[in-house]
Write an enzyme that holds these catalytic residues in place. Structure first.
Site, PDB file in Angstrom:
ATOM      1  N   ASP A  61     -10.975  -3.687  -1.342  1.00 21.03           N
ATOM      2  CA  ASP A  61      -9.862  -3.314  -0.483  1.00 21.03           C
ATOM      3  C   ASP A  61     -10.334  -2.410   0.651  1.00 21.03           C
ATOM      4  OD1 ASP A  61      -6.600  -1.796  -1.281  1.00 21.03           O
ATOM      5  OD2 ASP A  61      -7.545  -2.328   0.626  1.00 21.03           O
TER       6      ASP A  61
ATOM      7  N   ASP B 206       0.848  -1.196   0.000  1.00 18.31           N
ATOM      8  CA  ASP B 206       0.000   0.000   0.000  1.00 18.31           C
ATOM      9  C   ASP B 206       0.880   1.240   0.000  1.00 18.31           C
ATOM     10  OD1 ASP B 206      -0.567  -2.118   2.180  1.00 18.31           O
ATOM     11  OD2 ASP B 206      -2.561  -1.588   1.441  1.00 18.31           O
TER      12      ASP B 206
HETATM   13  C1  DX5 Z   1      -6.076   1.795   2.187  1.00 18.67           C
HETATM   14  C2  DX5 Z   1      -5.258   0.598   2.571  1.00 18.67           C
HETATM   15  C3  DX5 Z   1      -6.123  -0.467   3.228  1.00 18.67           C
HETATM   16  C4  DX5 Z   1      -5.441  -1.805   3.347  1.00 18.67           C
HETATM   17  C5  DX5 Z   1      -6.387  -2.886   3.837  1.00 18.67           C
HETATM   18  O1  DX5 Z   1      -6.607   2.380   3.294  1.00 18.67           O
HETATM   19  O2  DX5 Z   1      -4.664   0.123   1.405  1.00 18.67           O
HETATM   20  O3  DX5 Z   1      -7.293  -0.631   2.478  1.00 18.67           O
HETATM   21  O4  DX5 Z   1      -4.979  -2.141   2.139  1.00 18.67           O
HETATM   22  O5  DX5 Z   1      -6.916  -2.461   4.999  1.00 18.67           O
HETATM   23  P1  DX5 Z   1      -7.730  -3.416   5.996  1.00 18.67           P
HETATM   24  O6  DX5 Z   1      -6.885  -3.449   7.239  1.00 18.67           O
HETATM   25  O7  DX5 Z   1      -9.054  -2.743   6.170  1.00 18.67           O
HETATM   26  O8  DX5 Z   1      -7.874  -4.786   5.372  1.00 18.67           O
END
Ligand code: DX5
Length: 215
Positions: A171, A35
């Site tokens: 996501d 990310d």
């Molecule tokens: C954007 C980030 C999150 C992460 C997954 O905010 O990229 O989406 O990938 O987050 P969670 O912990 O909600 O699975």
């Protein structure tokens, strides 16, 4: 439709990243997502190409570089060279989406487009034929561990109606409760950060909980 589970390293113990990535691979993860955040497109600052390079050394799984950054076109070559299999850009972050997608393909990576919760799927109509994946953000991007936005399955259904074969990724807030909702709506690629790396029973149990929920 095979459901793929994609642990995102945002919630991993970055001090033990290699170990955490290998543990996810051993537990049956299908891809790894990095990310990438620039502190401008989202109010958080995370990883760059060097971390993709480190993940590349740690696993043979496909790596997705999710660029939650303004002007992603400035960074495509660096992430492709670092070993990203697929580069995802935010539709809201560039004024030249078609050219940016072409450049990703010319660099030898697959191209994905991510759309934020308030962005209509219909904005993707013209670019769909040129991309491999759409990431329907099921939270406002920037942080792990947020709550799944309830209108997301309806949005996924509308995107699936626009294209029978585009890979739909989701996501944010994906866990054993929300995974069946998004798969039933047409998603097949589930990014999971907190529900894997923050799972109380450990990484393998976290992946298994999601897999069991959708099988
Ligand atoms: C954007 C980030 C999150 C992460 C997954 O905010 O990229 O989406 O990938 O987050 P969670 O912990 O909600 O699975």
């Amino acid at each position: 439709m095979k459901v793929e589970i994609v642990p995102s390293i945002l919630s991993a113990d970055v001090g033990r990243l290699t170990e955490q990535v290998k543990e996810a691979e051993a537990a049956g993860a299908d891809r790894i997502q990095v990310d990438v955040m620039d502190g401008h497109f989202v109010p958080n600052l995370t990883f760059g190409p060097l971390v993709v390079q480190a993940v590349r050394k740690a696993t043979s799984l496909p790596i997705e570089a999710h660029l939650m950054v303004l002007r992603p076109e400035l960074f495509l070559e660096a992430f492709a060279k670092a070993g990203a299999t697929l580069i995802e850009i935010q539709v809201e972050a560039t004024s030249s989406l078609y050219r940016t997608v072409q450049t990703i393909n010319e660099l030898g990576a697959k191209a994905g487009v991510a759309i934020n919760p308030a962005t209509p799927v219909e904005d993707l109509r013209e670019i769909l034929p040129y991309i491999d994946l759409v990431n329907v953000m099921t939270v406002e991007p920037g942080f792990g561990g947020q709550k799944f936005i309830p209108h997301s399955p309806d949005k996924i259904r509308r995107l699936r109606a626009m294209s029978a074969d585009i890979e739909i990724e989701v996501d944010g807030g994906i866990d054993a409760r929300t995974a069946p909702l998004v798969v039933a709506a047409g998603a097949s690629v589930l990014v999971a950060g907190n529900s894997v790396y923050g799972y109380k029973g450990g990484i393998a149990a976290g992946i298994r909980a999601i897999r069991d929920a959708v099988d």
